[in-house]
Design a protein around this motif. Structure first.
Motif, short mmCIF file in Angstrom:
data_model
loop_
_atom_site.label_atom_id
_atom_site.label_comp_id
_atom_site.label_asym_id
_atom_site.label_seq_id
_atom_site.Cartn_x
_atom_site.Cartn_y
_atom_site.Cartn_z
N SER A 144 0.84 -1.20 0.00
CA SER A 144 0.00 0.00 0.00
C SER A 144 0.87 1.25 0.00
CB SER A 144 -0.90 0.00 1.23
OG SER A 144 -1.74 -1.13 1.24
N ASP A 145 0.28 2.39 -0.36
CA ASP A 145 0.98 3.66 -0.29
C ASP A 145 1.27 4.01 1.16
OD1 ASP A 145 0.64 3.76 -2.99
OD2 ASP A 145 -0.95 5.27 -2.97
N PRO A 146 2.29 4.85 1.42
CA PRO A 146 2.58 5.27 2.80
C PRO A 146 1.35 5.90 3.46
CG PRO A 146 4.37 5.93 1.34
CD PRO A 146 3.26 5.41 0.46
N GLU A 147 1.12 5.55 4.72
CA GLU A 147 -0.01 6.12 5.44
C GLU A 147 0.16 7.62 5.65
OE1 GLU A 147 -2.09 4.13 8.75
OE2 GLU A 147 -0.53 2.60 8.58
N VAL A 148 -0.94 8.32 5.62
CA VAL A 148 -0.94 9.77 5.81
C VAL A 148 -0.93 10.08 7.30
CG1 VAL A 148 -2.33 11.86 5.55
CG2 VAL A 148 -2.05 10.29 3.62
N ILE A 149 -0.07 11.01 7.70
CA ILE A 149 -0.02 11.50 9.08
C ILE A 149 -0.15 13.02 9.01
CG2 ILE A 149 1.34 11.65 11.20
CD1 ILE A 149 2.66 9.03 10.40
N ALA A 150 -0.92 13.61 9.90
CA ALA A 150 -1.24 15.03 9.78
C ALA A 150 -0.68 15.89 10.91
CB ALA A 150 -2.76 15.23 9.72
N GLY A 179 15.16 3.20 -12.94
CA GLY A 179 14.78 3.86 -11.70
C GLY A 179 13.34 3.69 -11.30
N GLY A 180 12.47 3.39 -12.25
CA GLY A 180 11.05 3.27 -11.93
C GLY A 180 10.71 2.12 -11.01
N PHE A 181 11.64 1.16 -10.85
CA PHE A 181 11.41 0.03 -9.94
C PHE A 181 11.76 0.37 -8.49
CE2 PHE A 181 12.08 -3.01 -13.68
CZ PHE A 181 10.72 -3.24 -13.80
N SER A 182 12.26 1.57 -8.25
CA SER A 182 12.73 1.92 -6.91
C SER A 182 11.62 1.75 -5.87
CB SER A 182 13.23 3.36 -6.88
OG SER A 182 13.57 3.73 -5.57
N ALA A 183 12.01 1.28 -4.69
CA ALA A 183 11.06 1.17 -3.58
C ALA A 183 11.01 2.44 -2.75
CB ALA A 183 11.44 -0.01 -2.69
N HIS A 184 11.77 3.47 -3.16
CA HIS A 184 11.77 4.76 -2.46
C HIS A 184 10.88 5.76 -3.18
CE1 HIS A 184 14.97 4.49 0.63
NE2 HIS A 184 15.48 3.56 -0.17
N ALA A 185 10.28 6.64 -2.43
CA ALA A 185 9.51 7.74 -3.00
C ALA A 185 10.45 8.69 -3.73
CB ALA A 185 8.78 8.49 -1.89
N GLY A 186 9.98 9.25 -4.84
CA GLY A 186 10.69 10.30 -5.55
C GLY A 186 10.39 11.65 -4.93
N GLN A 187 10.97 12.71 -5.51
CA GLN A 187 10.86 14.04 -4.91
C GLN A 187 9.41 14.48 -4.72
OE1 GLN A 187 11.33 17.93 -6.98
NE2 GLN A 187 13.35 17.94 -6.02
N ASP A 188 8.61 14.40 -5.78
CA ASP A 188 7.22 14.84 -5.67
C ASP A 188 6.45 14.02 -4.63
OD1 ASP A 188 7.53 16.81 -7.55
OD2 ASP A 188 6.56 15.73 -9.19
N GLN A 189 6.73 12.73 -4.57
CA GLN A 189 6.04 11.87 -3.60
C GLN A 189 6.43 12.24 -2.17
OE1 GLN A 189 7.49 8.19 -5.20
NE2 GLN A 189 5.69 7.86 -6.48
N LEU A 190 7.71 12.56 -1.95
CA LEU A 190 8.15 12.98 -0.62
C LEU A 190 7.42 14.24 -0.18
CD1 LEU A 190 12.02 12.42 -0.99
CD2 LEU A 190 10.49 11.12 0.51
N SER A 232 3.35 17.18 2.89
CA SER A 232 2.37 18.27 2.85
C SER A 232 1.07 17.94 3.59
CB SER A 232 2.05 18.62 1.39
OG SER A 232 3.20 19.11 0.72
N ASN A 233 0.92 16.69 4.01
CA ASN A 233 -0.27 16.32 4.76
C ASN A 233 -0.25 16.84 6.19
OD1 ASN A 233 -1.93 14.55 2.94
ND2 ASN A 233 0.01 13.43 2.83
N PHE A 234 0.89 17.33 6.66
CA PHE A 234 0.96 17.87 8.01
C PHE A 234 0.34 19.27 8.01
CE2 PHE A 234 4.13 14.56 8.05
CZ PHE A 234 4.00 14.00 9.31
N GLN A 235 -0.93 19.31 8.40
CA GLN A 235 -1.72 20.55 8.36
C GLN A 235 -2.59 20.61 9.62
OE1 GLN A 235 -1.44 22.91 6.21
NE2 GLN A 235 -0.31 21.93 4.53
N PRO A 236 -2.97 21.82 10.09
CA PRO A 236 -2.57 23.12 9.54
C PRO A 236 -1.20 23.59 10.00
CG PRO A 236 -4.06 23.42 11.38
CD PRO A 236 -3.96 21.93 11.17
N LYS A 237 -0.68 22.94 11.06
CA LYS A 237 0.61 23.35 11.62
C LYS A 237 1.72 22.51 11.01
CE LYS A 237 3.29 23.13 15.88
NZ LYS A 237 3.32 22.62 17.27
#
Length: 466
Positions: A198-204, A405-416, A421-426
């Motif tokens: 699954s995609d990384p879980e969102v934390i706010a 590189g598309g097989f990488s198990a690491h997030a790319g820049q935009d994904q990072l 960016s989910n850490f909101q509002p603070k």
């Protein structure tokens, strides 16, 4: 006063290690080995900059050795407290640790034979199998989403990072005189194109965020383009002869490759090749993956049904070569073989033997499918080296080297950035870790310019107040 010390993977990629002190207690977050140029000159004499006997608890985000591999040495050096990790990682670590110890002992046996022939004193390995077994007794597995008290002032919760099976984002609630603080450590965040997880879980919410930046300077190629290039490599090898060698990490990357190769098989793209998994460790890891299918995503329900009966049901004709004799027989094959073997950065393991026998052949294809740290043989091949030394023998590099590189198990820049960016509002205080300096600098500048978020890049050994 609560403090955080950056003892590894600070302006480096490998050797993750962070020490949290609350005045009364000390918690170690990660305990990984350094690889390539990240290694210190005095590392063998002084592996730790702290006394392991003073540590109360250890937390490991996932099984890769650059995050977990120093735990047996920590135990040998006097640590005897709990090692907290996820339940799936708990099942994977015995495979990783025993394999690592076996390789270390074999390397020292060869090294000591040379020393004795030269009239010199033999050297003692840093740790042995007994230390590994003692370390494994300390591991405590915790499922995702469950809060656990790990020190009197610190609570822990693991969230799914989507990087490899059992990988975790670490949430820590730290009580201190200055007030409670929540620290979030991203661990290694997964690529959202991963076929199994699954995609990384969102934390706010967080006060402090430690964000990995392995690919902070760039995005990965689209997966569709990567798969298309992979197909072309296989087609070229089929038409012109020659073998395909894939250095691969036993945890995560090998299982993803089996998935994609199974898809290609169904499309008729593997009719001229046989796939060999030449890694006893990867074979055992795949079995653990099969036992934890509840952690897979729901993108391909047919896949789960197939691998209940074995991975070779998904990829018909898949051949495992667990024994040394079976591995050596692969070197007699002139073409038609896709050999997946470790180590993923070509720093040891069976892939070195296959490179030795095939690199000098112009019809060989070497497919790089993962991150290659500076100072490793894999990185040298990616950078275009023309001559390498393997087991003391000079080998000319005539093979074609492909980096997918598309097989990488690491997030790319935009994904990072999207995840952070989910850490909101603070917005939390942001520290970039686990990346080469150039990658960190690029990510830092983009965060400042596009998001007005001032990310700090700590130096190795730096201590901050929480």
């Amino acid at each position: 006063m609560a403090t955080l010390a950056f003892l590894g993977a600070a302006q480096q990629v490998t050797g993750s290690c962070y020490l949290i002190e609350t005045g009364e207690h000390r918690l170690l977050l990660e305990c990984g080995i350094r690889q390539g140029t990240d290694r210190r000159d005095d590392e063998d004499e002084q592996p730790f900059s702290f006394d392991p006997r003073t540590i109360d608890s250890v937390i490991i985000s996932h099984t890769h050795l650059d995050h977990s591999g120093m735990v047996p040495l920590l135990v040998k050096s006097g640590y005897d407290g709990p090692v907290y990790t996820t339940s799936a990682t708990r099942d994977l670590l015995p495979i990783m640790y025993r394999d690592a110890a076996s390789l270390i002992l074999s390397d020292y046996e060869r090294k000591n034979r040379r020393l004795l022939r030269a009239g010199k004193e033999p050297e003692t390995p840093p740790y042995d199998m007994e230390d590994v077994e003692q370390a494994l007794q300390l591991i405590v597995g915790i499922n995702y989403g469950i809060k656990q008290q790990v020190c009197p002032e610190i609570q822990l919760r693991f969230r799914d990072a989507g990087h490899v099976l059992g990988s975790a984002i670490v949430e820590l609630w730290i009580a201190a005189e200055e007030g409670n603080r929540k620290l979030v450590f991203s661990g290694d965040l997964g690529n959202d194109c991963a076929p199994l997880l699954s995609d990384p879980e969102v934390i706010a919410e967080a006060d402090i965020l430690l964000l990995e930046s392995t690919y902070g300077e760039r995005n990965h190629r689209p997966l569709s383009e990567t798969l298309e290039e992979f197909k072309k490599v296989i087609e070229t090898a089929a038409n012109k002869g020659g073998n395909i060698l894939i250095p691969s990490f036993a945890v995560g990357r090998t299982q993803d490759l089996i998935y994609w190769l199974g898809q290609l098989k169904r499309e008729g793209g593997l009719d001229s090749h046989t796939v060999y998994i030449d890694s006893p460790m990867a074979i055992k890891v795949s079995d653990v993956y099969s036992r934890h299918q509840s952690l897979f995503n729901d993108d391909d329900p047919d896949f789960r049904q197939f691998i209940k009966q074995g991975w070779d049901r998904w990829l018909p004709g898949l051949v495992y070569t667990p024994t040394p004799e079976e591995s050596m027989e692969l070197n007699t094959l002139n073409d038609g073989a896709i050999i997946i073997a470790g180590s993923g950065m070509c720093t040891g393991g069976r892939i070195l033997h296959h490179l030795k026998h095939n690199l000098w052949l112009p019809n060989t294809h070497v497919v790089i499918v993962g991150y290659q740290a500076q100072g490793t043989l894999g990185r040298a091949l990616v950078d275009g080296i023309s001559q390498v030394k393997i087991y003391g023998e000079e080998i000319s590099v005539k093979a074609k080297i492909h980096t997918l590189g598309g097989f990488s198990a690491h997030a790319g820049q935009d994904q990072l950035i999207r995840w952070a960016s989910n850490f909101q509002p603070k917005r939390p205080h942001l520290f970039l870790i686990h990346g080469e300096p150039e990658a960190m600098d690029v990510l830092q500048q983009r965060l400042i310019q596009d998001y007005q978020w001032d990310a700090y890049i700590p130096s190795l050994g730096e201590v901050i107040t929480l």
